[in-house]
Design a protein around this motif. Structure first.
Motif, PDB file in Angstrom:
ATOM      1  N   GLU A  19       4.927   1.168  -2.258  1.00 24.84           N
ATOM      2  CA  GLU A  19       5.342   1.652  -3.541  1.00 24.84           C
ATOM      3  C   GLU A  19       6.288   3.034  -3.020  1.00 24.84           C
ATOM      4  OE1 GLU A  19       5.987   1.752  -7.601  1.00 24.84           O
ATOM      5  OE2 GLU A  19       5.296   0.245  -6.303  1.00 24.84           O
ATOM      6  N   TRP A  20       5.808   4.044  -2.244  1.00 25.49           N
ATOM      7  CA  TRP A  20       6.467   5.176  -2.065  1.00 25.49           C
ATOM      8  C   TRP A  20       7.814   4.786  -1.233  1.00 25.49           C
ATOM      9  CZ3 TRP A  20       7.273   7.472   3.002  1.00 25.49           C
ATOM     10  CH2 TRP A  20       7.975   8.567   2.985  1.00 25.49           C
ATOM     11  N   THR A  23      10.292   3.282  -4.068  1.00 21.07           N
ATOM     12  CA  THR A  23      10.523   4.159  -5.253  1.00 21.07           C
ATOM     13  C   THR A  23      10.722   5.511  -4.925  1.00 21.07           C
ATOM     14  OG1 THR A  23       8.347   4.365  -5.899  1.00 21.07           O
ATOM     15  CG2 THR A  23       9.340   2.591  -6.809  1.00 21.07           C
ATOM     16  N   ALA A  25       8.344   7.664  -5.033  1.00 18.83           N
ATOM     17  CA  ALA A  25       7.443   8.384  -6.184  1.00 18.83           C
ATOM     18  C   ALA A  25       6.108   7.908  -5.480  1.00 18.83           C
ATOM     19  CB  ALA A  25       7.696   7.789  -7.373  1.00 18.83           C
ATOM     20  N   ASN A  26       5.225   9.012  -5.670  1.00 15.89           N
ATOM     21  CA  ASN A  26       3.652   8.860  -5.530  1.00 15.89           C
ATOM     22  C   ASN A  26       3.065   8.436  -6.626  1.00 15.89           C
ATOM     23  OD1 ASN A  26       4.092  10.024  -2.865  1.00 15.89           O
ATOM     24  ND2 ASN A  26       4.419  11.951  -3.627  1.00 15.89           N
ATOM     25  N   THR A  27       2.850   7.100  -6.898  1.00 18.13           N
ATOM     26  CA  THR A  27       2.258   6.637  -8.192  1.00 18.13           C
ATOM     27  C   THR A  27       0.930   5.966  -7.990  1.00 18.13           C
ATOM     28  OG1 THR A  27       3.630   4.333  -7.936  1.00 18.13           O
ATOM     29  CG2 THR A  27       4.627   6.218  -9.090  1.00 18.13           C
ATOM     30  N   ARG A  38      -0.338  11.261  -1.907  1.00 15.22           N
ATOM     31  CA  ARG A  38       1.011  11.975  -1.733  1.00 15.22           C
ATOM     32  C   ARG A  38       1.540  11.591  -0.449  1.00 15.22           C
ATOM     33  NH1 ARG A  38      -2.486  15.192  -4.238  1.00 15.22           N
ATOM     34  NH2 ARG A  38      -2.838  16.388  -2.280  1.00 15.22           N
ATOM     35  N   HIS A  40       4.857  12.448   2.243  1.00 15.99           N
ATOM     36  CA  HIS A  40       6.297  13.215   2.472  1.00 15.99           C
ATOM     37  C   HIS A  40       6.387  13.154   4.089  1.00 15.99           C
ATOM     38  CE1 HIS A  40       2.942  16.352   2.944  1.00 15.99           C
ATOM     39  NE2 HIS A  40       3.748  16.742   4.018  1.00 15.99           N
TER      40      HIS A  40
END
Length: 62
Positions: A19-20, A23, A25-27, A38, A40
């Motif tokens: 997903e990261w 997108t 994003a951290n969802t 999270r 990065h």
């Protein structure tokens, strides 16, 4: 106290990582602390973490 990940956590972690990547994003949330897993980038490594430490670590070569 840091909760250790176990082999049953792998599908959840892979879903969060995908997903990261898809997108940016951290969802996806950790089952234990309910905080987002999270991600990065730090140099050549992808760092991942959550508040309780269950999904904390780094990956290289992605």
């Amino acid at each position: 106290m840091k909760k250790k990940a176990n082999p049953e956590d792998l599908p959840h972690f892979v879903r969060a990582l995908e997903e990261w990547h898809r997108t940016g994003a951290n969802t996806i949330s950790c089952d234990t602390c309910q905080a987002a897993i999270r991600f990065h980038e730090r140099g050549t490594a992808t760092v991942h973490e959550c508040d309780c430490g269950r999904f904390t670590g780094s990956l290289r070569g992605l």
